[in-house]
Design a protein around this motif. Structure first.
Motif, PDB file in Angstrom:
ATOM      1  N   THR A 131      39.484  78.843  34.421  1.00 24.35           N
ATOM      2  CA  THR A 131      38.290  78.593  33.622  1.00 24.35           C
ATOM      3  C   THR A 131      37.169  79.545  34.023  1.00 24.35           C
ATOM      4  O   THR A 131      36.463  80.096  33.156  1.00 24.35           O
ATOM      5  CB  THR A 131      37.840  77.130  33.772  1.00 24.35           C
ATOM      6  N   LEU A 132      36.998  79.768  35.334  1.00 23.45           N
ATOM      7  CA  LEU A 132      35.996  80.736  35.779  1.00 23.45           C
ATOM      8  C   LEU A 132      36.326  82.131  35.263  1.00 23.45           C
ATOM      9  O   LEU A 132      35.441  82.846  34.759  1.00 23.45           O
ATOM     10  CB  LEU A 132      35.901  80.740  37.308  1.00 23.45           C
ATOM     11  N   ASP A 133      37.590  82.520  35.349  1.00 23.94           N
ATOM     12  CA  ASP A 133      37.988  83.847  34.862  1.00 23.94           C
ATOM     13  C   ASP A 133      37.673  84.019  33.377  1.00 23.94           C
ATOM     14  O   ASP A 133      37.164  85.059  32.948  1.00 23.94           O
ATOM     15  CB  ASP A 133      39.485  84.079  35.101  1.00 23.94           C
ATOM     16  N   LYS A 134      37.962  82.992  32.592  1.00 22.60           N
ATOM     17  CA  LYS A 134      37.702  83.068  31.151  1.00 22.60           C
ATOM     18  C   LYS A 134      36.203  83.080  30.866  1.00 22.60           C
ATOM     19  O   LYS A 134      35.738  83.759  29.936  1.00 22.60           O
ATOM     20  CB  LYS A 134      38.388  81.898  30.438  1.00 22.60           C
ATOM     21  N   ALA A 135      35.444  82.321  31.648  1.00 21.46           N
ATOM     22  CA  ALA A 135      33.989  82.307  31.477  1.00 21.46           C
ATOM     23  C   ALA A 135      33.394  83.673  31.803  1.00 21.46           C
ATOM     24  O   ALA A 135      32.472  84.143  31.117  1.00 21.46           O
ATOM     25  CB  ALA A 135      33.368  81.233  32.361  1.00 21.46           C
ATOM     26  N   ILE A 136      33.921  84.318  32.832  1.00 20.13           N
ATOM     27  CA  ILE A 136      33.451  85.666  33.179  1.00 20.13           C
ATOM     28  C   ILE A 136      33.772  86.632  32.046  1.00 20.13           C
ATOM     29  O   ILE A 136      32.948  87.467  31.665  1.00 20.13           O
ATOM     30  CB  ILE A 136      34.069  86.126  34.512  1.00 20.13           C
ATOM     31  N   ASP A 137      34.962  86.507  31.466  1.00 16.22           N
ATOM     32  CA  ASP A 137      35.349  87.395  30.376  1.00 16.22           C
ATOM     33  C   ASP A 137      34.427  87.230  29.157  1.00 16.22           C
ATOM     34  O   ASP A 137      34.218  88.171  28.399  1.00 16.22           O
ATOM     35  CB  ASP A 137      36.801  87.130  29.971  1.00 16.22           C
ATOM     36  N   ALA A 138      33.862  86.012  28.996  1.00 17.82           N
ATOM     37  CA  ALA A 138      32.931  85.760  27.893  1.00 17.82           C
ATOM     38  C   ALA A 138      31.526  86.284  28.194  1.00 17.82           C
ATOM     39  O   ALA A 138      30.656  86.268  27.310  1.00 17.82           O
ATOM     40  CB  ALA A 138      32.873  84.267  27.588  1.00 17.82           C
ATOM     41  N   SER A 139      31.315  86.736  29.438  1.00 18.69           N
ATOM     42  CA  SER A 139      29.980  87.163  29.883  1.00 18.69           C
ATOM     43  C   SER A 139      29.770  88.640  29.573  1.00 18.69           C
ATOM     44  O   SER A 139      29.746  89.491  30.467  1.00 18.69           O
ATOM     45  CB  SER A 139      29.826  86.891  31.384  1.00 18.69           C
ATOM     46  N   ARG A 140      29.619  88.922  28.296  1.00 16.10           N
ATOM     47  CA  ARG A 140      29.504  90.308  27.841  1.00 16.10           C
ATOM     48  C   ARG A 140      28.194  90.522  27.106  1.00 16.10           C
ATOM     49  O   ARG A 140      27.708  89.626  26.404  1.00 16.10           O
ATOM     50  CB  ARG A 140      30.690  90.668  26.935  1.00 16.10           C
ATOM     51  N   ALA A 141      27.631  91.700  27.293  1.00 15.68           N
ATOM     52  CA  ALA A 141      26.396  92.044  26.590  1.00 15.68           C
ATOM     53  C   ALA A 141      26.566  91.814  25.091  1.00 15.68           C
ATOM     54  O   ALA A 141      27.576  92.213  24.506  1.00 15.68           O
ATOM     55  CB  ALA A 141      26.024  93.497  26.878  1.00 15.68           C
ATOM     56  N   GLY A 142      25.597  91.141  24.507  1.00 11.81           N
ATOM     57  CA  GLY A 142      25.672  90.798  23.087  1.00 11.81           C
ATOM     58  C   GLY A 142      26.093  89.365  22.838  1.00 11.81           C
ATOM     59  O   GLY A 142      25.787  88.803  21.782  1.00 11.81           O
ATOM     60  N   ASN A 143      26.820  88.773  23.785  1.00 14.78           N
ATOM     61  CA  ASN A 143      27.113  87.346  23.711  1.00 14.78           C
ATOM     62  C   ASN A 143      25.891  86.559  24.186  1.00 14.78           C
ATOM     63  O   ASN A 143      24.899  87.133  24.628  1.00 14.78           O
ATOM     64  CB  ASN A 143      28.336  87.000  24.562  1.00 14.78           C
ATOM     65  N   ARG A 144      26.010  85.252  24.127  1.00 14.66           N
ATOM     66  CA  ARG A 144      24.924  84.388  24.579  1.00 14.66           C
ATOM     67  C   ARG A 144      25.417  83.446  25.682  1.00 14.66           C
ATOM     68  O   ARG A 144      26.630  83.257  25.860  1.00 14.66           O
ATOM     69  CB  ARG A 144      24.339  83.591  23.411  1.00 14.66           C
ATOM     70  N   VAL A 145      24.457  82.878  26.406  1.00 14.35           N
ATOM     71  CA  VAL A 145      24.818  81.952  27.487  1.00 14.35           C
ATOM     72  C   VAL A 145      25.732  80.845  26.965  1.00 14.35           C
ATOM     73  O   VAL A 145      26.685  80.432  27.632  1.00 14.35           O
ATOM     74  CB  VAL A 145      23.548  81.360  28.136  1.00 14.35           C
ATOM     75  N   GLY A 146      25.475  80.380  25.743  1.00 15.88           N
ATOM     76  CA  GLY A 146      26.312  79.324  25.176  1.00 15.88           C
ATOM     77  C   GLY A 146      27.772  79.707  25.045  1.00 15.88           C
ATOM     78  O   GLY A 146      28.656  78.828  25.068  1.00 15.88           O
ATOM     79  N   ASP A 147      28.055  80.994  24.912  1.00 13.05           N
ATOM     80  CA  ASP A 147      29.452  81.431  24.843  1.00 13.05           C
ATOM     81  C   ASP A 147      30.170  81.204  26.171  1.00 13.05           C
ATOM     82  O   ASP A 147      31.359  80.882  26.199  1.00 13.05           O
ATOM     83  CB  ASP A 147      29.525  82.902  24.434  1.00 13.05           C
ATOM     84  N   ILE A 148      29.448  81.366  27.273  1.00 14.76           N
ATOM     85  CA  ILE A 148      30.005  81.067  28.600  1.00 14.76           C
ATOM     86  C   ILE A 148      30.234  79.566  28.719  1.00 14.76           C
ATOM     87  O   ILE A 148      31.318  79.101  29.104  1.00 14.76           O
ATOM     88  CB  ILE A 148      29.054  81.541  29.709  1.00 14.76           C
ATOM     89  N   SER A 149      29.206  78.795  28.377  1.00 19.58           N
ATOM     90  CA  SER A 149      29.270  77.335  28.502  1.00 19.58           C
ATOM     91  C   SER A 149      30.410  76.752  27.675  1.00 19.58           C
ATOM     92  O   SER A 149      31.181  75.895  28.145  1.00 19.58           O
ATOM     93  CB  SER A 149      27.945  76.721  28.057  1.00 19.58           C
ATOM     94  N   HIS A 150      30.521  77.201  26.429  1.00 16.50           N
ATOM     95  CA  HIS A 150      31.552  76.689  25.527  1.00 16.50           C
ATOM     96  C   HIS A 150      32.947  77.019  26.051  1.00 16.50           C
ATOM     97  O   HIS A 150      33.863  76.174  25.986  1.00 16.50           O
ATOM     98  CB  HIS A 150      31.353  77.301  24.137  1.00 16.50           C
ATOM     99  N   THR A 151      33.116  78.210  26.581  1.00 21.27           N
ATOM    100  CA  THR A 151      34.416  78.618  27.128  1.00 21.27           C
ATOM    101  C   THR A 151      34.834  77.702  28.266  1.00 21.27           C
ATOM    102  O   THR A 151      36.002  77.283  28.360  1.00 21.27           O
ATOM    103  CB  THR A 151      34.343  80.077  27.619  1.00 21.27           C
ATOM    104  N   ILE A 152      33.895  77.365  29.139  1.00 26.74           N
ATOM    105  CA  ILE A 152      34.198  76.479  30.273  1.00 26.74           C
ATOM    106  C   ILE A 152      34.653  75.108  29.785  1.00 26.74           C
ATOM    107  O   ILE A 152      35.699  74.586  30.190  1.00 26.74           O
ATOM    108  CB  ILE A 152      32.973  76.358  31.203  1.00 26.74           C
ATOM    109  N   GLU A 153      33.877  74.513  28.887  1.00 29.27           N
ATOM    110  CA  GLU A 153      34.195  73.165  28.417  1.00 29.27           C
ATOM    111  C   GLU A 153      35.522  73.132  27.658  1.00 29.27           C
ATOM    112  O   GLU A 153      36.362  72.237  27.889  1.00 29.27           O
ATOM    113  CB  GLU A 153      33.074  72.647  27.519  1.00 29.27           C
ATOM    114  N   GLU A 154      35.738  74.105  26.785  1.00 33.46           N
ATOM    115  CA  GLU A 154      36.963  74.138  25.987  1.00 33.46           C
ATOM    116  C   GLU A 154      38.197  74.303  26.867  1.00 33.46           C
ATOM    117  O   GLU A 154      39.214  73.637  26.669  1.00 33.46           O
ATOM    118  CB  GLU A 154      36.883  75.271  24.965  1.00 33.46           C
TER     119      GLU A 154
END
Length: 251
Positions: A131-154
């Motif tokens: 889950t941490l690995d996937k959250a890091i992968d979502a941490s890209r310029a142009g995305n938003r903090v919510g994209d990290i949060s949603h990835t973790i929960e899902e």
């Protein structure tokens, strides 16, 4: 973006150096884990390693916290105070450490199984790290903090686990806790925009049972409300134009 600090290349290098010391401190701690060891003994090893590298354990004294590391066992989620509790075969130990080197701060946590443990615990650890690995992968310029949060929960719920909602990831680097907060749940596409130069501590906390938690009488240690096992992984990362860079990569 108000309150979010964009770091320079030189500042990110300082956080990177701090992160290398932190990662090595966690490795040193891992080598100490064995039935009969006390959490206080492990904390001493962590603090001595950090100090020997010209750095400081940033948790010690932070809001009155008495130790260099947070060590939480089994149903303890985060902020466990090292003490006389002895590790037992099958325990799941979460070690969370913050390091300051020349004023640059990193924050990271790992979950370690002591000796032989159950398939359920092994799955929890594996999913939390993934889950941490996937959250890091979502941490890209142009995305938003919510994209990290949603990835973790899902990712957590897809595997049958619940996230802790009361405690967040956060910005870090020049102070231990900076903006923005990074919840472990929520919709994607919301929250602050991720930009190059942001440094974040992302930290999913996954529980086997309920996501609900409570605070122990020491006013620090957070435990699961139902007494079931919790796992915690955390990295400090930098948002770069080429993608996320882990500054506390495990060794």
């Amino acid at each position: 973006m108000s309150g979010i600090i964009i770091k320079s290349e030189a500042e990110i290098e300082g956080i990177r150096e701090s992160g290398r010391i932190l990662a090595a401190a966690l490795k040193v701690a891992e080598l100490e884990l064995a039935p009969g060891k006390t959490t206080a003994e492990i904390d001493v090893v962590i603090e001595e390693y950090i100090l020997s590298n010209g750095a400081k354990p940033v948790f010690k004294g932070y809001r009155g916290f008495p130790a260099a590391s947070c060590i939480s066992i089994n149903e303890e989620v985060i902020h466990g105070i090292p003490g006389n509790r002895e590790l037992k075969d099958g325990d799941l130990v979460k070690i969370d450490v913050g390091v300051s080197k020349n004023g640059f701060i990193s924050d990271s946590s790992r979950s370690f199984a002591v000796g032989r443990t159950s398939d359920k615990i092994r799955k929890l650890v594996s999913v939390t790290r993934d889950t941490l690995d996937k959250a890091i992968d979502a941490s890209r310029a142009g995305n938003r903090v919510g994209d990290i949060s949603h990835t973790i929960e899902e990712n957590a719920r897809a595997a049958g686990f619940e996230v802790v909602k009361e405690y967040f990831g956060h910005g870090t680097g020049l102070s231990l806790h900076e903006e923005p907060n990074i919840p472990n749940y929520g919709p994607k596409g919301v929250g602050p925009l991720l930009e190059p130069g942001m440094t974040l501590a992302i930290e999913p906390m996954l529980n086997m049972g309920t996501g609900k938690i409570k605070l122990k009488e020491d006013n620090w240690t957070v435990v699961t409300a139902d007494g079931k096992i919790s796992a915690h992984f955390e990295h400090t990362i930098a948002i770069t134009r080429k993608g996320p860079e882990v500054l506390t990569a495990y060794v």
